[in-house]
Design a protein around this motif. Sequence first.
Motif, short mmCIF file in Angstrom:
data_model
loop_
_atom_site.label_atom_id
_atom_site.label_comp_id
_atom_site.label_asym_id
_atom_site.label_seq_id
_atom_site.Cartn_x
_atom_site.Cartn_y
_atom_site.Cartn_z
N LEU A 1 0.83 -1.20 0.00
CA LEU A 1 0.00 0.00 0.00
C LEU A 1 0.87 1.26 0.00
O LEU A 1 0.55 2.25 -0.68
N ALA A 2 1.96 1.23 0.75
CA ALA A 2 2.87 2.38 0.76
C ALA A 2 3.48 2.61 -0.62
O ALA A 2 3.60 3.76 -1.07
N VAL A 3 3.84 1.53 -1.31
CA VAL A 3 4.40 1.65 -2.65
C VAL A 3 3.35 2.20 -3.61
O VAL A 3 3.63 3.08 -4.43
N LEU A 4 2.12 1.70 -3.52
CA LEU A 4 1.06 2.17 -4.40
C LEU A 4 0.79 3.66 -4.20
O LEU A 4 0.64 4.41 -5.17
N GLU A 5 0.72 4.10 -2.94
CA GLU A 5 0.45 5.52 -2.70
C GLU A 5 1.62 6.38 -3.16
O GLU A 5 1.43 7.47 -3.71
N ALA A 6 2.86 5.89 -2.96
CA ALA A 6 4.02 6.64 -3.43
C ALA A 6 4.01 6.78 -4.94
O ALA A 6 4.29 7.86 -5.49
N LEU A 7 3.66 5.70 -5.64
CA LEU A 7 3.60 5.76 -7.10
C LEU A 7 2.50 6.70 -7.57
O LEU A 7 2.65 7.40 -8.58
N THR B 1 0.50 6.19 6.13
CA THR B 1 0.66 4.87 5.49
C THR B 1 2.04 4.30 5.75
O THR B 1 2.20 3.11 6.06
N LEU B 2 3.06 5.14 5.64
CA LEU B 2 4.43 4.69 5.94
C LEU B 2 4.56 4.28 7.41
O LEU B 2 5.26 3.31 7.72
N ALA B 3 3.89 5.01 8.30
CA ALA B 3 3.97 4.68 9.73
C ALA B 3 3.36 3.32 10.01
O ALA B 3 3.91 2.53 10.79
N GLY C 1 -4.81 15.72 3.95
CA GLY C 1 -3.91 16.04 2.86
C GLY C 1 -3.08 14.84 2.44
O GLY C 1 -2.88 13.90 3.21
N ARG C 2 -2.59 14.91 1.22
CA ARG C 2 -1.90 13.75 0.64
C ARG C 2 -0.58 13.43 1.35
O ARG C 2 -0.26 12.27 1.60
N THR C 3 0.18 14.48 1.69
CA THR C 3 1.49 14.23 2.30
C THR C 3 1.35 13.58 3.66
O THR C 3 2.01 12.56 3.96
#
Length: 471
Positions: A36-42, A133-135, A125-127
């Motif tokens: 999920l973290a990879v998907l949101e980063a992409l 998500t990273l946490a 917000g997105r950031t």
Amino acid sequence: MFDQFDAIFLARLQFAFTVSFHFIFPAFSIGLASYLAVLEALWLWTGREVFLTLFKYWLKIFAIAFAMGVVSGIVMSYQFGTNWAVFSDKAGPVIGPLMAYEVMTAFFLEAGFLGVMLFGMNKVGRTLHFVATLAVATGTFISAFWILSANSWMQTPAGYGINEAGQFIAQDWLKVIFNPSFPYRLVHTVIAAYLTTSLVVGATGAWHLLRDRDNEGARVMFSMAMWMAAIAAPVQILVGDAHGLNTLEHQPAKVMAMEGHYQSHPDGAPLILFGLPDQNAASVRYQIAIPKASSLILKHSLDAPLAGLDTVPRENWPPVPVVFWSFRIMVGLGMLMLLLGVVSLIARMRGSLYEWKPLHRFAIAMGPSGFVAVIAGWVTTEVGRQPFTVYGLLRTVQSASPLDAPAVAASLIAFIIVYFAVFGAGVWYILRLLSHAPHRGESGIEGAPTRTAGITPIQQTDGPSPSGAFR
């Protein structure tokens, strides 16, 4: 049904049942949180709506799996007090703080940011949402760190002393935490979690590709999953080999059981592929073996001597048939995962990754294999440690609470009924969600950037996108 079994066996069976149920959920959620973290980063990097669609698609699955993992884990902790009170008393000064560290760091981190991750996309917000998500993904890894540290200490105890009450106490916490088998077990388990998740994602993508090969979400998830399988499977084999060598050094009887070596081999040990271990006769019947191959794998020499269980007191033998077969199930599935990764690379090079139906059917068949492999690996590790709870120091028969067999049997039956009802319903609901293909416009995010929206986080060009590999 359980009349012929004693209380200790039933207590072991109960813990094995509950921990097996529990293990499948963290094995999935650890990898899925990172996915999920990879998907949101992409999505933030490229602006492609498909990544946001997939994020929301798998977020629902993660929420359910995470919840079932928490609930099933709580039950296990009670068993330390009910069925294994002596173990809790003697090993509690070491194991207790490690479990507490997991709660204070990983669980609080996950619980603190999970709500933001699930419901905060349109609010924070997105950031900040990406930070949440990273946490959560970091929390799942930290949780694995502490739990595996505690388990590894039971396998290879270090940094401890024994006080006047007969309790294990920590004399050097760094040696307790980073005990000899911990680094290998941590890496091996986390990679297994990533593989487990990739196989589920790949099977889901393959399922929908068979029905609609033009579905963008199915294509992206299948491509990403096959990349993970192709990369992680061979790495896992190398890590597993290193873990095996570490086990040979610190728990030789476990490796002897895994290999089926009842007898010592002074001139090179065979690799027994298949056979029927006979604990009473101390032999493997009807074996199919490769001469001296075990010595080559474990000692990197064809003629290297390998000791057998005949060098170990019989009362310290693990149940060889269980360890022998669970190890082969794990290794066999690992080889199939490697094959899937290789076949996917061939299909990718041929340009038929999304059209080759035999590959898709293979991926679907391999969907549950990660769960089976991690359970088989757990059985190999835990049953191979027997007859000890703390290897070489505290025996299982000395660790149990003074309970009657009918009381343990009653709770075991209750667990079986409740677990299959509650968690069976949860798994059914997950499968139902996975049966629906991801589609554009289902992200439900206000102001979600897309490639066609005119404004994206990245200036659009006609050249290749940073995520072109996942198309």
